[in-house]
Every structure is written in C-alpha cells, then in structure tokens.
Design an enzyme around this catalytic site. Structure first.
Site, PDB file in Angstrom:
ATOM      1  N   HIS A 118      14.900  17.677  -6.388  1.00 17.95           N
ATOM      2  CA  HIS A 118      16.350  17.483  -6.195  1.00 17.95           C
ATOM      3  C   HIS A 118      17.028  17.488  -7.557  1.00 17.95           C
ATOM      4  CE1 HIS A 118      17.128  16.129  -1.849  1.00 17.95           C
ATOM      5  NE2 HIS A 118      16.041  16.864  -1.882  1.00 17.95           N
ATOM      6  N   LYS A 177      14.743   2.665  -7.335  1.00 20.05           N
ATOM      7  CA  LYS A 177      13.940   2.330  -8.508  1.00 20.05           C
ATOM      8  C   LYS A 177      12.661   1.534  -8.225  1.00 20.05           C
ATOM      9  CE  LYS A 177      16.234   4.311 -11.619  1.00 20.05           C
ATOM     10  NZ  LYS A 177      15.789   5.657 -11.255  1.00 20.05           N
TER      11      LYS A 177
HETATM   12  P1  RFL Z   1       4.048  -3.396  -2.059  1.00 17.97           P
HETATM   13  O1  RFL Z   1       4.262  -1.966  -1.654  1.00 17.97           O
HETATM   14  O2  RFL Z   1       4.774  -4.449  -1.346  1.00 17.97           O
HETATM   15  O3  RFL Z   1       2.482  -3.654  -1.932  1.00 17.97           O
HETATM   16  C1  RFL Z   1       1.924  -4.950  -2.072  1.00 17.97           C
HETATM   17  C2  RFL Z   1       0.616  -4.979  -1.300  1.00 17.97           C
HETATM   18  O4  RFL Z   1       0.005  -6.262  -1.483  1.00 17.97           O
HETATM   19  C3  RFL Z   1      -0.508  -6.693  -0.240  1.00 17.97           C
HETATM   20  N1  RFL Z   1      -0.658  -8.153  -0.223  1.00 17.97           N
HETATM   21  C4  RFL Z   1      -1.851  -8.774  -0.287  1.00 17.97           C
HETATM   22  N2  RFL Z   1      -3.110  -8.316  -0.403  1.00 17.97           N
HETATM   23  C5  RFL Z   1      -4.116  -9.222  -0.411  1.00 17.97           C
HETATM   24  N3  RFL Z   1      -3.919 -10.565  -0.278  1.00 17.97           N
HETATM   25  C6  RFL Z   1      -2.667 -11.071  -0.160  1.00 17.97           C
HETATM   26  N4  RFL Z   1      -2.485 -12.391  -0.023  1.00 17.97           N
HETATM   27  C7  RFL Z   1      -1.569 -10.172  -0.167  1.00 17.97           C
HETATM   28  N5  RFL Z   1      -0.218 -10.311  -0.070  1.00 17.97           N
HETATM   29  C8  RFL Z   1       0.311  -9.095  -0.109  1.00 17.97           C
HETATM   30  C9  RFL Z   1       0.522  -6.182   0.761  1.00 17.97           C
HETATM   31  O5  RFL Z   1      -0.009  -6.133   2.082  1.00 17.97           O
HETATM   32  C10 RFL Z   1       0.836  -4.822   0.192  1.00 17.97           C
HETATM   33  O6  RFL Z   1      -0.015  -3.815   0.701  1.00 17.97           O
HETATM   34  O7  RFL Z   1       4.342  -3.592  -3.608  1.00 17.97           O
HETATM   35  P2  RFL Z   1       4.170  -2.583  -4.872  1.00 17.97           P
HETATM   36  O8  RFL Z   1       2.824  -1.925  -4.836  1.00 17.97           O
HETATM   37  O9  RFL Z   1       4.583  -3.351  -6.044  1.00 17.97           O
HETATM   38  O10 RFL Z   1       5.192  -1.403  -4.582  1.00 17.97           O
HETATM   39  C11 RFL Z   1       6.566  -1.649  -4.602  1.00 17.97           C
HETATM   40  C12 RFL Z   1       7.285  -0.693  -3.635  1.00 17.97           C
HETATM   41  O11 RFL Z   1       6.652  -0.756  -2.374  1.00 17.97           O
HETATM   42  C13 RFL Z   1       8.783  -1.038  -3.500  1.00 17.97           C
HETATM   43  O12 RFL Z   1       9.319  -1.372  -4.742  1.00 17.97           O
HETATM   44  C14 RFL Z   1       9.584   0.156  -2.928  1.00 17.97           C
HETATM   45  O13 RFL Z   1       9.229   0.401  -1.596  1.00 17.97           O
HETATM   46  C15 RFL Z   1      11.092  -0.138  -3.004  1.00 17.97           C
HETATM   47  N6  RFL Z   1      11.909   0.921  -2.401  1.00 17.97           N
HETATM   48  C16 RFL Z   1      12.193   2.086  -3.091  1.00 17.97           C
HETATM   49  N7  RFL Z   1      11.635   2.323  -4.300  1.00 17.97           N
HETATM   50  C17 RFL Z   1      11.858   3.508  -4.939  1.00 17.97           C
HETATM   51  O14 RFL Z   1      11.310   3.706  -6.039  1.00 17.97           O
HETATM   52  N8  RFL Z   1      12.650   4.512  -4.420  1.00 17.97           N
HETATM   53  C18 RFL Z   1      13.239   4.362  -3.208  1.00 17.97           C
HETATM   54  O15 RFL Z   1      13.877   5.300  -2.736  1.00 17.97           O
HETATM   55  C19 RFL Z   1      13.049   3.099  -2.508  1.00 17.97           C
HETATM   56  N9  RFL Z   1      13.606   2.896  -1.305  1.00 17.97           N
HETATM   57  C20 RFL Z   1      12.453   0.736  -1.120  1.00 17.97           C
HETATM   58  C21 RFL Z   1      13.315   1.749  -0.603  1.00 17.97           C
HETATM   59  C22 RFL Z   1      12.159  -0.379  -0.350  1.00 17.97           C
HETATM   60  C23 RFL Z   1      12.702  -0.519   0.907  1.00 17.97           C
HETATM   61  N10 RFL Z   1      12.329  -1.659   1.656  1.00 17.97           N
HETATM   62  C24 RFL Z   1      11.828  -1.598   2.970  1.00 17.97           C
HETATM   63  C25 RFL Z   1      12.190  -2.925   0.978  1.00 17.97           C
HETATM   64  C26 RFL Z   1      13.886   1.627   0.642  1.00 17.97           C
HETATM   65  C27 RFL Z   1      13.603   0.478   1.398  1.00 17.97           C
HETATM   66  C28 RFL Z   1      14.286   0.368   2.739  1.00 17.97           C
END
Ligand code: RFL
Ligand code: PHB
Length: 390
Positions: A73, A297
């Site tokens: 994009h 982000k």
């Molecule tokens: P995650 O993806 O939450 O993964 C954490 C993992 O840890 C596990 N966990 C455990 N495991 C073992 N023992 C425990 N006690 C545990 N507790 C938790 C969980 O089950 C999970 O698998 O964090 P990580 O890896 O830091 O990644 C972060 C991203 O997922 C997050 O920042 C993004 O999704 C945010 N986000 C976006 N980011 C972008 O860069 N571009 C986007 O366009 C964007 N759009 C979004 C988003 C987040 C959204 N939501 C739903 C919050 C759009 C949305 C709607």
C-alpha cells in the site's frame, strides 16, 4: 523438560518472532503458550505491517506467502465527512506498508517452527515465573495434568497485556502510564471486496470509521462505539448502514455488504510499563505496552522490540557482551514512546470524545484541513505510518 537457553512466554507475534530470530542464530528457545494452537491461529487482529516488520520476515526467510499475498500500500486516506484526503506515503517517504493480516503472520511463523527446532508448548496452564532475580530462572506450568519445569538462562515475557510477566516485576520497581479511552472499536470481517483500494480512516460527526482489508476479496471494517456497547445491538445490516454513513458517499457507493465471518469489540487503551527488563526477565510487545489501533502500530512494536531483544541476546551468547542487554529497555522504550505519541494523536484527531463540544470538533476539522493543505503535515503522518527508523 530439558533446560533451554531462552524460555519465551506467549505464542503471539512477539514470542514467535523472537523464537525464530534466536533459532536463526543457533540459540535454544522454547515457547510456552496458554491457549491451544487452534485458538491462537483463529485470532483476527492487526492488518498493516511496517517495513521493519516485513524486513524481519524476509530476513528469516518466512516470507513465501507474504511475498505472494501481501498487498503493498503506497498511501491511505483520511476522511473528514466530506472529502478524502490522500496521504501519499510512497511519494512522501519513498516507502510503503504491507497489508497482510496478523493471523497470516502467526500461521506462517507457527508452520515454520518445527523445521527450525523451535518448540512450542500449547495449552500450558498455571504458568509461573521463578528466579528472575538470579542467574537460574525457570518457568513452571501444567501440561495435560502433568507439572512441568523449564529451566533457562533468560525469560522473555511475550504474554500480552493480561499475562503474568509484567506483574512478576516487583510493583515498587515499575511504573505504568495509562490512558483508557471511553470507546471501543466494533470490527467486522466479511468475504466481500474492499470499498476502496486504500485504507480509509474517517472522522464523521457520528464517530470514527475505518475501511481496511485482508485481500482483494476480504474486507475488514471498524466503527467507534461506546466502551460498554452490547455487540447484540449491532446486527450486520445496522453495522453496514452505519459504515456507509461514516465513510461517506464515495466509499458507500462502492461498498459491498455481506455476512460477518467475525464481529467483535476491542477496547482502546494507551499503556506503557517501565522498565522493560528486571533481572533475567525481558518484556516485549503488548506485555509492556498497548497502543490504540488507530496508528496500526501494536504488532509492529512487538516486532521492533524483539528485533532489539534478539540482537542483545545474540550479543550475550556470542561475545559475552551484556551492554546491549542492559540497554534493551532504554532502546525499546525510545521507539515505543514515539509510536504511543503517534497513535494517541491520530486517535484524538479521528474520534468523537464524549464531552467534546463544537470547539473540539472545529479543532479536528481545522487540523484535517491543515493536513490536506500542508505537505509538511502529511509528511509527518507518513513517516510515522511507515514506521520510524529502528
Ligand atoms: P499477543 O498477540 O497478545 O500474544 C500474547 C500471547 O501470550 C499468551 N499468554 C500466555 N501464555 C502462557 N501463559 C500465560 N499465563 C499467558 N498469558 C497470555 C496469549 O495467549 C497470547 O498468545 O501479544 P504480542 O505477541 O505482544 O503481539 C501484540 C499484537 O497482538 C497487538 O499489538 C496487535 O494485534 C495490535 N493491533 C494492531 N497492530 C498493528 O501493528 N497493526 C494493526 O493494524 C493492528 N490492528 C490491533 C489491531 C489489535 C486489535 N485488537 C483486537 C486489540 C486491531 C485490533 C482490533
Ligand atoms: C486492520 O486491518 O485490522 C487495521 C488496519 C489499520 C489499523 C487498524 C486495524 O489502523
């Protein structure tokens, strides 16, 4: 379990990418995840990858599907209820972003794990961290009713906002900064073609809306809703009607409606916990910080954190250099705060806040008008959107 060098908590983007970056340098790593593989692979979240993130996937060679299916994009739109203002990212910065879902990134990283010797323990319950203050940390957890212990040199807390890692740091030694927004994003995923070739971020009198996509045949849309909104109040037809209003006539005319294959409400929050290290525990990704999704982000910050962290761990294992490890939190936080600032600014610019009156509304419209007329303003947005240099 057999001891490992780096025990990683969480198989989200941060944990999976870190595991692969370490394995690529021959460092032993095991990921311990609370959920099942199917649950992790079913999450629908981020959609926009910065160059810093795609560079990591290329470097790892986990990029076959990204290369084939990722959509470059070169710009995106800001809408003010009347017109579309294009941020020509490519002309302003010479770079682009890639639309490729977090779901797909996760799937690719999980699929590549076995061949690269990256073990992932799924369904790990009751995980606890031990010994982070000394040189012999460990994780304990339950797997299939059996108590397990994983001894390691370092623990990487990649367990998201609700995980146990951040709170394992003594409360007196960490400081949190937080803003909870009084609204959430209601998202819908549908197998219909996108209404526009580029993303549209819309500020409408009725509230924010975003038109995004996953592929030429799959669309992702969001609208701002009150934080406590019952999702049952939003049958598909009402949501499509609202999107058509908020995105404006041009997008509405090109919008194809279809049944939701996923619909959910995500709260919006800005949050940073400092420092991102305590003893032998290192935090990365959402475990240490949250941004509202407006700037796209969150996942990209998870990727830049683990780029810094893997570099530091590799320096420690290869040269016994602990300077880079000691500097990890400072380096990561410097980038985190700039992304926090951008995400907060864009959230303030594009949403309706309860309590805002006509003055605040005029300020938003004046700022959008300024952006439309100023190359400098568009440049500032574009350079943040593609991702600030590491
Ligand atoms: P995650 O993806 O939450 O993964 C954490 C993992 O840890 C596990 N966990 C455990 N495991 C073992 N023992 C425990 N006690 C545990 N507790 C938790 C969980 O089950 C999970 O698998 O964090 P990580 O890896 O830091 O990644 C972060 C991203 O997922 C997050 O920042 C993004 O999704 C945010 N986000 C976006 N980011 C972008 O860069 N571009 C986007 O366009 C964007 N759009 C979004 C988003 C987040 C959204 N939501 C739903 C919050 C759009 C949305 C709607
Ligand atoms: C998405 O496609 O899910 C998406 C895109 C851009 C954002 C947030 C989410 O800023």
């Amino acid at each position: 379990m057999k001891p490992t060098q780096v025990a990683i908590i969480g198989a989200g983007p941060a944990g999976l990418l870190l595991g692969h970056l370490l394995r690529a340098d021959g460092i032993e790593a095991v990921i311990v995840e609370r959920k099942s593989e199917a649950e992790v692979l079913a999450r629908i979240r981020a959609g926009v990858l910065e160059r810093t993130t795609t560079d990591l996937l290329h470097r790892l060679g986990i990029d076959a599907r990204l290369n084939a299916e990722g959509l470059p994009h070169h710009g995106f739109m800001l809408a003010d209820g009347e017109r579309l203002i294009r941020i020509d990212v490519a002309a302003l910065t010479g770079q682009s972003v890639t639309v490729y879902g977090q779901t797909e990134v996760t799937r690719d990283l999980v699929a590549a794990a076995p061949a690269r010797g990256l073990e992932i323990v799924w369904n790990a319950a009751d995980l606890a961290l031990h010994g982070i203050d000394d040189a012999t940390p460990a994780l304990t957890f339950m797997r299939g009713g059996v108590a397990e212990r994983l001894d390691c040199d370092f623990i990487a807390g990649c367990d998201g906002f609700h995980g146990p890692s951040r709170i394992a740091i003594p409360a007196a030694l960490r400081q949190s900064f937080e803003r909870v927004y009084p609204f959430g994003w209601l998202g819908i995923l549908a197998d219909v073609p996108p209404c526009h070739p580029e993303l549209i971020y819309a500020n409408h009198d009725r509230g924010f809306a975003l038109a995004s996509m996953r592929s030429p045949t799959r669309s992702r849309y969001y609208i701002q809703v009150p934080a406590d909104e019952p999702i049952g109040d939003w049958p598909d037809e009402r949501l499509w009607d609202e999107l058509a209003l908020r995105l404006g006539p041009e997008a509405a005319a090109a919008m194809t409606r279809g049944p939701a294959i996923e619909k959910s409400i995500a709260p919006l929050r800005s949050f940073v916990s400092e420092p991102m290290r305590h003893g032998r525990l290192f935090l990365a990704g959402d475990s240490a910080h949250i941004v509202p999704p407006t700037g796209a982000k969150g996942m990209n910050l998870a990727a830049s954190d683990v780029a810094y962290l893997s570099e530091a761990l590799i320096a420690w294992y290869s040269r016994g250099d602990d300077g880079t490890l000691l500097d990890y939190s400072r380096r990561a936080l410097a980038r985190v705060w700039k992304s926090e600032r951008f995400s907060w600014q864009l959230t303030k610019l594009m949403h309706r806040f309860p309590g805002d009156g006509p003055f605040e509304r005029r300020m938003q419209l004046a700022e959008l008008d300024y952006i439309a007329s100023s190359t400098a303003a568009r440049m500032s947005i574009a350079e943040n959107y593609i991702g600030l240099p590491m």
